[in-house]
Design an enzyme around this catalytic site. Structure first.
Site, PDB file in Angstrom:
ATOM      1  N   LYS A  72       0.846  -1.208   0.000  1.00  0.00           N
ATOM      2  CA  LYS A  72       0.000   0.000   0.000  1.00  0.00           C
ATOM      3  C   LYS A  72       0.881   1.258   0.000  1.00  0.00           C
ATOM      4  CE  LYS A  72      -3.352   2.958   0.683  1.00  0.00           C
ATOM      5  NZ  LYS A  72      -4.436   3.291  -0.210  1.00  0.00           N
ATOM      6  N   LYS A 101      -0.634  11.540   6.304  1.00  0.00           N
ATOM      7  CA  LYS A 101      -0.373  10.411   7.219  1.00  0.00           C
ATOM      8  C   LYS A 101       0.283   9.254   6.464  1.00  0.00           C
ATOM      9  CE  LYS A 101      -3.475   7.422   7.513  1.00  0.00           C
ATOM     10  NZ  LYS A 101      -3.814   6.121   6.926  1.00  0.00           N
TER      11      LYS A 101
HETATM   12  P1  NAP Z   1     -12.645   8.791   7.464  1.00  0.00           P
HETATM   13  O1  NAP Z   1     -13.765   9.087   6.529  1.00  0.00           O
HETATM   14  O2  NAP Z   1     -11.959   9.912   8.165  1.00  0.00           O
HETATM   15  O3  NAP Z   1     -13.218   7.768   8.553  1.00  0.00           O
HETATM   16  C1  NAP Z   1     -12.438   7.325   9.616  1.00  0.00           C
HETATM   17  C2  NAP Z   1     -13.201   6.284  10.392  1.00  0.00           C
HETATM   18  O4  NAP Z   1     -12.360   5.831  11.472  1.00  0.00           O
HETATM   19  C3  NAP Z   1     -14.481   6.811  11.047  1.00  0.00           C
HETATM   20  O5  NAP Z   1     -15.430   5.782  11.103  1.00  0.00           O
HETATM   21  C4  NAP Z   1     -13.989   7.191  12.454  1.00  0.00           C
HETATM   22  O6  NAP Z   1     -15.006   7.199  13.415  1.00  0.00           O
HETATM   23  C5  NAP Z   1     -13.040   6.034  12.704  1.00  0.00           C
HETATM   24  N1  NAP Z   1     -12.044   6.337  13.740  1.00  0.00           N
HETATM   25  C6  NAP Z   1     -11.015   7.214  13.635  1.00  0.00           C
HETATM   26  N2  NAP Z   1     -10.289   7.228  14.774  1.00  0.00           N
HETATM   27  C7  NAP Z   1     -10.878   6.320  15.599  1.00  0.00           C
HETATM   28  C8  NAP Z   1     -10.584   5.855  16.911  1.00  0.00           C
HETATM   29  N3  NAP Z   1      -9.522   6.332  17.605  1.00  0.00           N
HETATM   30  N4  NAP Z   1     -11.394   4.942  17.452  1.00  0.00           N
HETATM   31  C9  NAP Z   1     -12.447   4.462  16.760  1.00  0.00           C
HETATM   32  N5  NAP Z   1     -12.787   4.832  15.518  1.00  0.00           N
HETATM   33  C10 NAP Z   1     -11.998   5.760  14.947  1.00  0.00           C
HETATM   34  O7  NAP Z   1     -11.482   7.959   6.761  1.00  0.00           O
HETATM   35  P2  NAP Z   1     -11.538   7.056   5.439  1.00  0.00           P
HETATM   36  O8  NAP Z   1     -11.297   7.928   4.263  1.00  0.00           O
HETATM   37  O9  NAP Z   1     -12.723   6.157   5.488  1.00  0.00           O
HETATM   38  O10 NAP Z   1     -10.192   6.203   5.637  1.00  0.00           O
HETATM   39  C11 NAP Z   1     -10.118   5.067   6.499  1.00  0.00           C
HETATM   40  C12 NAP Z   1      -8.822   4.324   6.218  1.00  0.00           C
HETATM   41  O11 NAP Z   1      -8.804   3.907   4.852  1.00  0.00           O
HETATM   42  C13 NAP Z   1      -7.560   5.165   6.443  1.00  0.00           C
HETATM   43  O12 NAP Z   1      -6.527   4.389   6.975  1.00  0.00           O
HETATM   44  C14 NAP Z   1      -7.223   5.625   5.043  1.00  0.00           C
HETATM   45  O13 NAP Z   1      -5.838   5.927   4.909  1.00  0.00           O
HETATM   46  C15 NAP Z   1      -7.643   4.419   4.230  1.00  0.00           C
HETATM   47  N6  NAP Z   1      -7.963   4.703   2.825  1.00  0.00           N
HETATM   48  C16 NAP Z   1      -8.792   5.725   2.472  1.00  0.00           C
HETATM   49  C17 NAP Z   1      -9.041   5.972   1.127  1.00  0.00           C
HETATM   50  C18 NAP Z   1      -9.933   7.096   0.671  1.00  0.00           C
HETATM   51  O14 NAP Z   1      -9.910   7.414  -0.533  1.00  0.00           O
HETATM   52  N7  NAP Z   1     -10.706   7.727   1.534  1.00  0.00           N
HETATM   53  C19 NAP Z   1      -8.473   5.172   0.137  1.00  0.00           C
HETATM   54  C20 NAP Z   1      -7.669   4.124   0.523  1.00  0.00           C
HETATM   55  C21 NAP Z   1      -7.408   3.898   1.857  1.00  0.00           C
HETATM   56  P3  NAP Z   1     -15.928   8.521  13.627  1.00  0.00           P
HETATM   57  O15 NAP Z   1     -17.081   8.377  12.690  1.00  0.00           O
HETATM   58  O16 NAP Z   1     -16.307   8.457  15.062  1.00  0.00           O
HETATM   59  O17 NAP Z   1     -15.065   9.731  13.331  1.00  0.00           O
END
Ligand code: NAP
Length: 296
Positions: A172, A240
């Protein structure tokens, strides 16, 4: 379809993945730190758990997609975390992008409880999660991979077992190097076109089918031109990921010039309060240096 599935983390990515699991007829239990985000999925047929421990105690396959390394640690190792409830024989699949080293340490703790873990970060953005076309790079044992496959197929199109524990996260990080350096090229290309007085949409149409074409150009190029900074993936999360890349490269003694530069550009944008914008707002860092604005 007989295994009970739990999904932790209903963010931008987790929402699409969970919806696809439900669409494919899986039984899904969910948990999210902010409980209100679970409501629409409960209405769609999912069952809400009280905590990650509660979810782990009631599911065979536990899927996780949260933000950063400390967040996965909180969800697995924290109070009422997965480790506190997990059953022997269960499989934990982490879709978050986090430290390869921390992944190995958490897998060892789960193993002591008789549970297996796969690191299975994803690529393809919010669009891929919603359409069920994600690329998933999986690290861990072959038996766990084969067991996870029918579940991952609900939202993954290219699912590759790339090696042992931690290898998924390393691949990744390779992906992220390719993404951000391509993104920098898209930003520079559009800025150059703007400064040269070209029609940006025609320029994009002319080049996107040739050797310069890329997912980034086709998907984020038009957004940059429209100055639409809504996030599929935020600057904060991309920064990050580059921190994880540079930490791993540091351990390997490897210089990564272009990736290091983009990392610093994201830092500058965060300092300007733009961390929650889409990562294609990278172009704003170049605009600040040149005084040229794309799409204006
Ligand atoms: P996001 O929309 O910011 O959502 C983050 C999620 O994690 C939310 O459900 C949040 O809960 C939860 N969370 C964060 N900190 C937490 C904690 N300490 N305890 C419990 N729950 C927690 O992020 P995302 O875009 O879905 O990304 C999630 C992961 O996928 C990341 O590692 C990112 O690098 C990876 N990713 C993202 C993408 C993309 O295009 N977005 C693509 C590939 C990979 P709350 O609802 O309470 O805030």
């Amino acid at each position: 379809m007989s295994e009970s599935i739990g999904f932790i983390g209903l963010g931008i990515m987790g929402r699409g993945m969970t919806q696809n699991l439900l669409n494919k007829g899986h039984r899904v239990m969910i948990w999210n730190r902010t409980p209100a985000r679970m409501d629409e999925f409960v209405r769609a047929g999912a069952t809400a758990a009280d905590s990650p421990a509660d979810l782990a105690a009631r599911c065979d396959v536990i899927l996780i997609c949260v933000s950063d390394t400390p967040d996965v640690e909180a969800v697995i190792l924290g109070e009422n975390g997965v480790l506190a409830g997990v059953k022997s024989g269960s499989l934990v699949v982490d879709h978050s992008t986090i430290s390869p080293q921390a992944t190995k340490e958490m897998a060892a703790k789960l193993r002591e409880k008789g549970a297996a873990m796969l690191d299975a970060p994803v690529s393809g953005g919010s669009e891929g999660a919603a359409k069920g076309t994600l690329s998933i790079m999986v690290g861990g044992e072959e038996t766990g991979f084969q067991r996870a496959l029918p579940v991952l197929e609900a939202y993954g199109k290219t699912i590759t077992h790339v090696g042992p524990q931690g290898a998924g996260q390393m691949v990744k990080l390779v992906n992220q190097i390719l993404v951000v350096v391509t993104e920098l090229a898209v930003c520079e290309g559009l800025l150059f076109a703007q400064a040269g007085g070209l029609d940006l949409n025609k320029t994009l149409d002319a080049v996107k089918g040739g050797a310069a074409g890329s997912w980034m150009l086709a998907n984020r190029g038009p957004q940059m031109i429209a100055r639409d900074w809504r996030p599929g993936f935020t600057i904060d999360l991309q920064q990050k990921d580059l921190r994880l890349v540079l930490e791993a490269a540091d351990q390997l003694g490897l210089p990564l010039m272009a990736t290091g530069m983009v990392f610093q550009m994201y830092r500058a944008l965060q300092a300007q309060g733009l961390g929650s914008e889409g990562n294609h707002a990278l172009v704003k860092a170049l605009e600040g240096m040149s005084g040229v604005e794309v799409g204006k």
